[in-house]
Design a protein around this motif. Structure first.
Motif, PDB file in Angstrom:
ATOM      1  N   ASP A  36       0.815  -1.218   0.000  1.00  0.00           N
ATOM      2  CA  ASP A  36       0.000   0.000   0.000  1.00  0.00           C
ATOM      3  C   ASP A  36       0.846   1.265   0.000  1.00  0.00           C
ATOM      4  O   ASP A  36       0.312   2.368   0.050  1.00  0.00           O
ATOM      5  CB  ASP A  36      -0.914   0.001   1.234  1.00  0.00           C
ATOM      6  CG  ASP A  36      -1.762  -1.253   1.306  1.00  0.00           C
ATOM      7  OD1 ASP A  36      -2.488  -1.508   0.337  1.00  0.00           O
ATOM      8  OD2 ASP A  36      -1.679  -1.971   2.309  1.00  0.00           O
ATOM      9  N   GLU A  37       2.163   1.106  -0.013  1.00  0.00           N
ATOM     10  CA  GLU A  37       3.052   2.268  -0.024  1.00  0.00           C
ATOM     11  C   GLU A  37       4.282   1.949  -0.851  1.00  0.00           C
ATOM     12  O   GLU A  37       4.578   0.795  -1.154  1.00  0.00           O
ATOM     13  CB  GLU A  37       3.463   2.639   1.405  1.00  0.00           C
ATOM     14  CG  GLU A  37       4.271   1.577   2.143  1.00  0.00           C
ATOM     15  CD  GLU A  37       4.691   2.030   3.530  1.00  0.00           C
ATOM     16  OE1 GLU A  37       5.674   2.786   3.625  1.00  0.00           O
ATOM     17  OE2 GLU A  37       4.030   1.620   4.506  1.00  0.00           O
ATOM     18  N   SER A  38       4.980   3.007  -1.223  1.00  0.00           N
ATOM     19  CA  SER A  38       6.228   2.851  -1.951  1.00  0.00           C
ATOM     20  C   SER A  38       7.367   2.806  -0.933  1.00  0.00           C
ATOM     21  O   SER A  38       7.539   3.728  -0.146  1.00  0.00           O
ATOM     22  CB  SER A  38       6.428   4.028  -2.911  1.00  0.00           C
ATOM     23  OG  SER A  38       7.678   3.938  -3.550  1.00  0.00           O
ATOM     24  N   TYR A  39       8.114   1.698  -0.944  1.00  0.00           N
ATOM     25  CA  TYR A  39       9.221   1.543   0.003  1.00  0.00           C
ATOM     26  C   TYR A  39      10.344   0.796  -0.699  1.00  0.00           C
ATOM     27  O   TYR A  39      10.095  -0.148  -1.464  1.00  0.00           O
ATOM     28  CB  TYR A  39       8.755   0.788   1.251  1.00  0.00           C
ATOM     29  CG  TYR A  39       9.856   0.504   2.247  1.00  0.00           C
ATOM     30  CD1 TYR A  39      10.550   1.539   2.865  1.00  0.00           C
ATOM     31  CD2 TYR A  39      10.213  -0.806   2.568  1.00  0.00           C
ATOM     32  CE1 TYR A  39      11.564   1.279   3.767  1.00  0.00           C
ATOM     33  CE2 TYR A  39      11.221  -1.077   3.482  1.00  0.00           C
ATOM     34  CZ  TYR A  39      11.894  -0.031   4.075  1.00  0.00           C
ATOM     35  OH  TYR A  39      12.912  -0.286   4.974  1.00  0.00           O
ATOM     36  N   VAL A  40      11.576   1.204  -0.435  1.00  0.00           N
ATOM     37  CA  VAL A  40      12.726   0.657  -1.135  1.00  0.00           C
ATOM     38  C   VAL A  40      12.832  -0.854  -0.958  1.00  0.00           C
ATOM     39  O   VAL A  40      13.293  -1.562  -1.850  1.00  0.00           O
ATOM     40  CB  VAL A  40      14.019   1.370  -0.655  1.00  0.00           C
ATOM     41  CG1 VAL A  40      14.305   1.075   0.815  1.00  0.00           C
ATOM     42  CG2 VAL A  40      15.207   1.012  -1.532  1.00  0.00           C
ATOM     43  N   GLY A  41      12.387  -1.370   0.181  1.00  0.00           N
ATOM     44  CA  GLY A  41      12.453  -2.801   0.433  1.00  0.00           C
ATOM     45  C   GLY A  41      11.339  -3.591  -0.204  1.00  0.00           C
ATOM     46  O   GLY A  41      11.285  -4.820  -0.047  1.00  0.00           O
ATOM     47  N   LEU A  42      10.438  -2.933  -0.925  1.00  0.00           N
ATOM     48  CA  LEU A  42       9.318  -3.601  -1.579  1.00  0.00           C
ATOM     49  C   LEU A  42       9.436  -3.599  -3.101  1.00  0.00           C
ATOM     50  O   LEU A  42       8.516  -4.032  -3.787  1.00  0.00           O
ATOM     51  CB  LEU A  42       8.006  -2.925  -1.175  1.00  0.00           C
ATOM     52  CG  LEU A  42       7.577  -3.070   0.289  1.00  0.00           C
ATOM     53  CD1 LEU A  42       6.431  -2.117   0.599  1.00  0.00           C
ATOM     54  CD2 LEU A  42       7.177  -4.506   0.597  1.00  0.00           C
ATOM     55  N   LYS A  43      10.571  -3.114  -3.625  1.00  0.00           N
ATOM     56  CA  LYS A  43      10.733  -3.047  -5.077  1.00  0.00           C
ATOM     57  C   LYS A  43      10.762  -4.439  -5.703  1.00  0.00           C
ATOM     58  O   LYS A  43      10.335  -4.633  -6.831  1.00  0.00           O
ATOM     59  CB  LYS A  43      12.019  -2.291  -5.425  1.00  0.00           C
ATOM     60  CG  LYS A  43      11.957  -0.799  -5.124  1.00  0.00           C
ATOM     61  CD  LYS A  43      13.261  -0.124  -5.507  1.00  0.00           C
ATOM     62  CE  LYS A  43      13.216   1.374  -5.234  1.00  0.00           C
ATOM     63  NZ  LYS A  43      14.500   2.041  -5.576  1.00  0.00           N
ATOM     64  N   LYS A  44      11.300  -5.394  -4.965  1.00  0.00           N
ATOM     65  CA  LYS A  44      11.338  -6.792  -5.386  1.00  0.00           C
ATOM     66  C   LYS A  44      10.919  -7.623  -4.177  1.00  0.00           C
ATOM     67  O   LYS A  44      10.391  -7.088  -3.205  1.00  0.00           O
ATOM     68  CB  LYS A  44      12.735  -7.182  -5.874  1.00  0.00           C
ATOM     69  CG  LYS A  44      13.224  -6.406  -7.088  1.00  0.00           C
ATOM     70  CD  LYS A  44      14.612  -6.870  -7.508  1.00  0.00           C
ATOM     71  CE  LYS A  44      15.148  -6.091  -8.699  1.00  0.00           C
ATOM     72  NZ  LYS A  44      16.511  -6.543  -9.100  1.00  0.00           N
TER      73      LYS A  44
END
Length: 451
Positions: A197-205
Motif C-alpha cells: 500500500d506504499e512505496s518503500y525501497v524494500g518492496l521493489k522486489k
C-alpha cells in the motif's frame, strides 16, 4: 531499532547456539558461506559478460568477494563513527564490519546462470506456462505464481542458505540472525510486494518465497525489524540498517568494476572509462606518470573511485542515520550521497554502452535458449513424477529414461509433494547451474556428442 538486537549472533533454527569469543558468529558465517558449494559455483556464473575467456573479466565469485571487502570497509567506518558518537558500544564496530562482510559475500548466491538475463529467462518460461495453464503450472495457486514469473535471485539466495544447504537440515546453513538480516534487501514475499500500500525501497522486489516466510519471520522477530501489513494482510518488514551498507557495497563494486571490465573487453574506450572515473575521484592536479599505461591508469582510478565512493556512502549513512534506524529511509545510500550524480552517469553509460554490447546481447539470447530447452525437458520429468503421485521410487522404477536423467545430473527430488514444490525443485536445479554446465546439460538432452 536497537544495535544490541540488530547484531544478534544467534542462529536461524538454532537460537541456543553459543557464540564463541575466539570465533564469533560473523566469522563462522563467512566461513560457512565461503566453503559452500553454491558459493563455489559463482566462479562460473556471469557477472555482466557471459562466457568470457578473458582472465580479468569479473565473474560472480570475484564480484562477491570484492563486494565483501568494500562492505567490511563500510561497516568498520560507520561503526567507528557510531562508537565515537556514543551510539554504539565499543567493540561492536567489529561485529558490524564482520556482519556486513559476511552478508556481502552471500548477496549473489541465489543468482542463476547468465546473470540477470538468466533470471528474466526463467521468469519468461514460467509466464508462458501460466498463460497456457498446462503442466505443473496449472496446479500452482495464483497467489504463488509471481514467485516464478518474476524469478528473483534474492529470494532464491535466502532459500539456499536457510533451507537447501547443509543436508537440508532445519535452517540450512544456520547463519546468524544479524547476517541474514543484513543480507535481506527485500524483506517481503512476492505477494506482499505486489499488494503493498506504499512505496518503500524494500518492496521493489521480493526476498523470500511464501514457503520460506516463516523462516524469515523468525529472523525479523529476533532482530526487531518493524513488521508491517498490507491492506490484504500480507506481512513485510522494514530493512535492517546494515542492508543499506550491503546494497551500497554492491552498487559501488558493480558500477565501477563493470566499467573497468567494459574497457578491458573493448566495449568502452580506456580514455572514456578514465574520464568517467574522474567524475568520482575528481580531476588530478598533475598529469599521469609518462610510463603508466592506459590500463594501469584506469586501474589506479578505479581504486581511487572505490575509496571515494566508500567515504561518500559512510557520510550518507550517518547523515540519514535517524531515518534508517526508524525504518523510514526510503532510498539507496549512493543515490543520496555526494557521488550521486557520478553514479547516475555510470548507470547511463552502463545502459547505453555496456549492457547493450553486441557480444553480450548475442550470448544472452543463447542463454535464454539454453535455459528454455532445459526447463522444457525437466518439466516433462516433473509431469511424469506427478503421474506417479509424486513418488520418486515409483518414477525411478517405472521410467528408464527419467531414471537415467535423474542419475546423469544428480537431480534432487526430496520434498517434492505437489506442483508448487515441484516448481521450486525445478528452479533450484536450473538456477544452481553454472553457465558452462547449463550448456553441457543442454547439449546432453539434445543429443549432441561431447567433444
Amino acid at each position: 531499532m536497537e544495535w544490541t538486537q540488530l547484531l544478534d549472533p544467534r542462529r536461524l533454527c538454532r537460537p541456543d547456539y553459543a557464540d564463541k569469543p575466539n570465533r564469533p558468529a560473523y566469522l563462522q558465517d563467512y566461513d560457512r558461506i565461503l566453503f559452500s558449494e553454491p558459493f563455489r559455483r559463482l566462479a562460473q556464473k556471469t557477472q555482466v559478460h557471459p562466457l568470457y575467456d578473458h582472465d580479468h573479466v569479473h565473474h560472480r565469485m570475484i564480484h562477491s568477494m570484492e563486494t565483501s571487502s568494500v562492505g567490511r570497509s563500510l561497516g568498520i567506518q560507520v561503526g567507528e563513527a557510531l562508537v565515537a558518537d556514543g551510539r554504539l558500544k565499543d567493540g561492536l564496530q567489529h561485529v558490524m564490519a564482520g556482519t556486513v562482510q559476511a552478508a556481502c559475500l552471500v548477496h549473489d548466491i541465489g543468482n542463476p546462470p547468465f546473470g540477470h538475463s538468466g533470471e528474466a529467462s526463467i521468469g519468461a518460461w514460467f509466464a508462458q506456462q501460466f498463460a497456457a495453464n498446462t503442466g505443473i503450472a496449472a496446479g500452482i495457486a495464483p497467489e504463488h505464481r509471481a514467485e516464478f514469473e518474476a524469478f528473483e535471485g534474492n529470494a532464491q539466495g535466502f532459500r539456499i542458505v536457510s533451507r537447501l544447504e547443509m543436508a537440508r537440515r532445519e535452517g540450512g546453513m544456520r547463519l546468524s540472525y544479524a547476517t541474514l538480516g543484513a543480507f535481506a534487501k527485500y524483506p517481503c514475499t512476492a505477494s506482499a510486494a505486489a499488494n503493498a500500500d506504499e512505496s518503500y525501497v524494500g518492496l521493489k522486489k521480493f526476498g523470500c518465497f511464501a514457503s520460506d516466510e516463516t523462516l524469515f519471520a523468525e529472523v525479523a522477530t529476533a532482530l526487531g525489524l518493524p513488521e508491517e501489513r498490507t491492506s490484504s494482510g500480507h506481512r513485510w518488514w522494514r530493512r535492517h540498517p546494515l542492508a543499506f551498507l550491503v546494497e551500497a557495497a554492491d552498487d559501488i563494486c558493480y558500477r565501477i568494476l563493470d566499467l573497468e571490465d567494459a574497457a578491458t573487453v573493448g566495449d568502452l574506450g580506456g580514455d572514456d572509462a578514465s574520464d568517467i572515473l574522474e567524475e568520482i575521484t575528481g580531476k588530478p592536479n598533475r598529469p599521469p606518470e609518462p610510463e603508466m599505461t592506459l590500463r594501469e591508469r584506469t586501474g589506479m582510478l578505479r581504486a581511487m573511485a572505490i575509496g571515494a565512493a566508500i567515504d561518500s556512502a559512510v557520510d550518507a549513512f550517518l547523515e540519514h542515520y535517524d531515518a534508517i534506524m526508524a525504518g523510514s529511509f526510503n532510498d539507496g545510500l549512493m543515490e543520496v550521497s555526494s557521488k550521486a550524480e557520478a553514479f547516475k552517469r555510470l548507470k547511463q553509460i552502463s545502459n547505453a554502452r555496456i549492457f547493450t554490447a553486441q557480444r553480450k546481447t548475442e550470448l544472452e539470447v543463447v542463454g535464454r535458449k539454453v535455459l528454455f530447452t532445459i526447463l522444457d525437458e525437466f518439466h516433462a520429468l516433473f509431469i511424469a513424477l506427478r503421474a506417479c503421485n509424486w513418488d520418486t521410487e515409483t518414477l525411478l522404477k517405472e521410467h528408464g529414461y527419467w531414471t537415467q536423467l535423474v542419475r546423469a545430473v544428480d537431480l534432487d527430488l526430496r520434498g517434492v509433494t505437489d506442483e508448487y514444490t515441484a516448481a521450486h525443485a525445478l528452479t533450484d536445479f536450473v538456477s544452481g547451474m553454472t553457465d558452462r554446465y547449463a550448456i553441457r546439460v543442454r547439449d546432453m538432452i539434445t543429443g549432441q556428442v561431447p567433444s
